[in-house]
Motif scaffolding. Structure first.
Motif, mmCIF file in Angstrom:
data_model
loop_
_atom_site.group_PDB
_atom_site.id
_atom_site.type_symbol
_atom_site.label_atom_id
_atom_site.label_comp_id
_atom_site.label_asym_id
_atom_site.label_seq_id
_atom_site.Cartn_x
_atom_site.Cartn_y
_atom_site.Cartn_z
ATOM 1 N N VAL A 249 0.847 -1.205 0.000
ATOM 2 C CA VAL A 249 0.000 0.000 0.000
ATOM 3 C C VAL A 249 0.879 1.251 0.000
ATOM 4 O O VAL A 249 0.696 2.179 -0.801
ATOM 5 N N ILE A 250 1.858 1.263 0.893
ATOM 6 C CA ILE A 250 2.743 2.438 1.009
ATOM 7 C C ILE A 250 3.549 2.617 -0.291
ATOM 8 O O ILE A 250 3.710 3.740 -0.779
ATOM 9 N N ALA A 251 4.017 1.498 -0.847
ATOM 10 C CA ALA A 251 4.781 1.563 -2.101
ATOM 11 C C ALA A 251 3.906 2.130 -3.226
ATOM 12 O O ALA A 251 4.363 2.964 -4.027
ATOM 13 N N ALA A 252 2.636 1.716 -3.283
ATOM 14 C CA ALA A 252 1.715 2.210 -4.314
ATOM 15 C C ALA A 252 1.497 3.712 -4.160
ATOM 16 O O ALA A 252 1.430 4.451 -5.147
ATOM 17 N N ILE A 253 1.413 4.150 -2.898
ATOM 18 C CA ILE A 253 1.225 5.590 -2.640
ATOM 19 C C ILE A 253 2.449 6.371 -3.143
ATOM 20 O O ILE A 253 2.324 7.396 -3.825
ATOM 21 N N GLU A 254 3.637 5.857 -2.807
ATOM 22 C CA GLU A 254 4.885 6.518 -3.217
ATOM 23 C C GLU A 254 4.981 6.583 -4.745
ATOM 24 O O GLU A 254 5.368 7.609 -5.315
ATOM 25 N N SER A 277 -3.818 5.087 6.144
ATOM 26 C CA SER A 277 -3.582 5.302 7.572
ATOM 27 C C SER A 277 -3.462 3.953 8.304
ATOM 28 O O SER A 277 -2.595 3.763 9.165
ATOM 29 N N ARG A 278 -4.316 2.983 7.933
ATOM 30 C CA ARG A 278 -4.257 1.654 8.560
ATOM 31 C C ARG A 278 -2.927 0.977 8.227
ATOM 32 O O ARG A 278 -2.302 0.358 9.085
ATOM 33 N N ALA A 279 -2.506 1.148 6.981
ATOM 34 C CA ALA A 279 -1.234 0.533 6.564
ATOM 35 C C ALA A 279 -0.069 1.107 7.361
ATOM 36 O O ALA A 279 0.818 0.376 7.816
ATOM 37 N N ARG A 280 -0.088 2.415 7.546
ATOM 38 C CA ARG A 280 0.994 3.052 8.323
ATOM 39 C C ARG A 280 0.987 2.549 9.761
ATOM 40 O O ARG A 280 2.032 2.322 10.360
ATOM 41 N N ARG A 281 -0.218 2.398 10.332
ATOM 42 C CA ARG A 281 -0.313 1.926 11.720
ATOM 43 C C ARG A 281 0.247 0.501 11.831
ATOM 44 O O ARG A 281 0.978 0.165 12.752
ATOM 45 N N ILE A 282 -0.099 -0.350 10.873
ATOM 46 C CA ILE A 282 0.390 -1.739 10.893
ATOM 47 C C ILE A 282 1.917 -1.758 10.813
ATOM 48 O O ILE A 282 2.586 -2.474 11.562
ATOM 49 N N LEU A 283 2.471 -0.910 9.942
ATOM 50 C CA LEU A 283 3.935 -0.894 9.794
ATOM 51 C C LEU A 283 4.608 -0.324 11.051
ATOM 52 O O LEU A 283 5.693 -0.768 11.428
ATOM 53 N N ALA A 284 3.934 0.637 11.675
ATOM 54 C CA ALA A 284 4.498 1.187 12.920
ATOM 55 C C ALA A 284 4.538 0.092 13.987
ATOM 56 O O ALA A 284 5.529 -0.042 14.720
ATOM 57 N N PHE A 285 3.478 -0.690 14.097
ATOM 58 C CA PHE A 285 3.436 -1.813 15.040
ATOM 59 C C PHE A 285 4.526 -2.826 14.702
ATOM 60 O O PHE A 285 5.236 -3.312 15.577
ATOM 61 N N ALA A 286 4.652 -3.130 13.398
ATOM 62 C CA ALA A 286 5.635 -4.130 12.963
ATOM 63 C C ALA A 286 7.053 -3.657 13.264
ATOM 64 O O ALA A 286 7.904 -4.427 13.717
ATOM 65 N N ALA A 288 7.908 -1.410 15.609
ATOM 66 C CA ALA A 288 8.093 -1.404 17.069
ATOM 67 C C ALA A 288 8.293 -2.819 17.599
ATOM 68 O O ALA A 288 8.995 -3.031 18.584
ATOM 69 N N ALA A 289 7.688 -3.789 16.938
ATOM 70 C CA ALA A 289 7.832 -5.180 17.381
ATOM 71 C C ALA A 289 9.111 -5.816 16.838
ATOM 72 O O ALA A 289 9.394 -6.990 17.110
ATOM 73 N N GLY A 290 9.875 -5.056 16.053
ATOM 74 C CA GLY A 290 11.161 -5.543 15.547
ATOM 75 C C GLY A 290 11.043 -6.441 14.325
ATOM 76 O O GLY A 290 11.990 -7.140 13.971
ATOM 77 N N LEU A 291 9.881 -6.450 13.675
ATOM 78 C CA LEU A 291 9.691 -7.324 12.515
ATOM 79 C C LEU A 291 10.215 -6.698 11.221
ATOM 80 O O LEU A 291 10.551 -7.397 10.277
ATOM 81 N N ILE A 292 10.236 -5.378 11.184
ATOM 82 C CA ILE A 292 10.827 -4.680 10.030
ATOM 83 C C ILE A 292 11.714 -3.560 10.574
ATOM 84 O O ILE A 292 11.519 -3.102 11.707
ATOM 85 N N SER A 293 12.685 -3.132 9.775
ATOM 86 C CA SER A 293 13.586 -2.098 10.298
ATOM 87 C C SER A 293 13.201 -0.696 9.838
ATOM 88 O O SER A 293 13.416 0.277 10.551
ATOM 89 N N VAL A 294 12.611 -0.602 8.646
ATOM 90 C CA VAL A 294 12.167 0.725 8.200
ATOM 91 C C VAL A 294 10.729 0.639 7.698
ATOM 92 O O VAL A 294 10.266 -0.419 7.277
ATOM 93 N N ILE A 295 10.069 1.789 7.771
ATOM 94 C CA ILE A 295 8.685 1.826 7.288
ATOM 95 C C ILE A 295 8.697 2.308 5.839
ATOM 96 O O ILE A 295 9.310 3.304 5.541
#
Lengths: 295, 97
Positions: A249-254, A277-286, A288-295
């Motif tokens: 989703v974020i890539a499509a927006i960019e 907005s939901r996509a950003r929230r999910i990535l922020a959670f991910a 913070a949980a250490g599953l991804i390094s950058v959003i």
């Protein structure tokens, strides 16, 4: 400032050296060192001094350190705040919070202490605990009573006792109350943290309740035992599929931005503001949980 | 009443804690500490030092202290001694009335 993850807030009895020493090792997002219900009247003085020393000595690293003081309306609350705030915890959890005045009183005292110890005003945050009919009635004002308020906490046990409701595991009696707390938190732009699930032997019940409060929109839950951390974190951590979709989703927006395209679509579906907005929230959670390094 | 020993106690016998009894008495000359600890051989002198330093910081020059350690950290020892002294002093205030 990066958003803090508050999936779990682990209560730690404030007069127990072993638990205080080990509080940071279980992986809860926050620890709530408790001077209120976990400490008997006779031990209030001892717990306050023990916690003061612990905060001076123990490095809890990235865990958010919260201290639940006694209500400011009791003989212990002011002394708790005076002694504990000097040790710069991340936040103070304010129990039996019922009005704007309760928050403002704590705010003023913290401002004075911060000035005395040359700490930037507003550094120590507040987390009102809403656990009475009056607190629920005033929750919208409480949430916006001070810039220090970063989260609302719900105390279901005291609330049901106060209102005369029957407390069930199903929690039908609390639905509108939880929704109200959540709404107040969102209007104020802060987190909403759900009440504890008291039966540590009922993991299934914990999971069901956590799924339900996540569905409502809560950011996390207070917990009473380290064994409750993992199930709650699992529910609040986005799945691999959710993360992948959010990244797309974020890539499509960019991409649309780069092409100066007005309409954004992904897999034939329009990407509008709530989806983004939901996509950003999910990535922020991910993140913070250490599953991804950058959003 | 003024000549009575004033006693304060704090802590527990649980792991990582220390049970401290402080007796402030006019008969006591200097600091006397009775320490019981499973790690007395290794940490006995450090525990005694922490207790003495805490008493000194609180302005206590004469006291009898009985400490039953269960592996407490310095910050816990300090807290329990301070609480015991404050409780003993409160006891004293009450006794003086």
């Amino acid at each position: 400032m990066e958003k803090r993850l508050r999936r779990t807030a682990l209560y730690i009895p404030g007069n127990n050296p072993t638990m205080i020493q080990n509080a940071g090792i279980f992986g809860a997002d926050s620890i709530v060192l408790d001077l209120e219900d976990a400490v008997s009247i006779e031990e209030k003085d001892a717990a306050r001094i023990l916690l003061r020393n612990a905060l001076r000595t123990i490095d809890y690293k990235n865990t958010e350190v919260v201290v639940r003081i006694n209500p400011l309306s009791t003989p212990y609350g002011h002394e708790d705040l005076k002694v504990i705030a000097r040790e710069k915890p991340d936040a103070i959890r304010l129990p039996k919070c019922e009005s704007v005045e309760d928050v403002q009183e704590a705010d003023k005292l913290l401002t004075k202490i911060e000035e005395n110890i040359e700490l930037k005003e507003g550094t120590i945050k507040l987390m009102p605990l809403i656990e009475s009919a009056k607190g629920i009635f005033n929750v919208f004002e409480i949430a916006r009573a001070s810039q220090r308020v970063v989260a609302l906490n719900f105390g279901a046990e005291d609330y049901t006792a106060d209102i005369g409701a029957e407390r069930t595991k199903e929690g039908k009696e609390l639905l509108d109350i939880r929704a109200r707390i959540l709404l107040a938190a969102r209007v104020a732009g802060i987190d909403a943290l759900d009440s504890v699930f008291g039966d540590i032997n009922d993991e299934k019940g914990l999971i069901e309740e956590t799924k339900f409060i996540k569905q409502l929109g809560f950011n996390g839950k207070s917990i009473i035992h380290p064994c409750q951390i993992k199930p709650v974190h699992q529910i609040f951590t986005p799945s691999e599929d959710e993360i992948k979709y959010a990244q797309r989703v974020i890539a499509a927006i960019e991409e649309a931005k780069a092409k100066k395209s007005g309409v954004i679509a992904l897999d034939g579906r329009m990407i509008d503001a709530p989806v983004a907005s939901r996509a950003r929230r999910i990535l922020a959670f991910a993140k913070a949980a250490g599953l991804i390094s950058v959003i | 009443m003024k000549d009575t020993a004033k006693i304060g106690q704090s802590g527990t016998l649980e792991s990582s804690d220390i049970l401290v009894m402080v007796q402030l008495s006019p008969d006591q000359n200097g600091i006397r500490i009775e320490l019981e600890s499973p790690s007395k051989k290794c940490f006995g002198s450090q525990i005694l030092k922490t207790i003495k330093q805490t008493l000194h910081n609180l302005g206590i020059m004469n006291a009898y202290v009985k400490a039953q350690d269960r592996g407490a950290l310095d910050c816990t020892i300090n807290a329990r001694v301070e609480t015991a002294v404050k409780r003993a002093l409160k006891f004293k205030e009450k006794g003086d009335v």
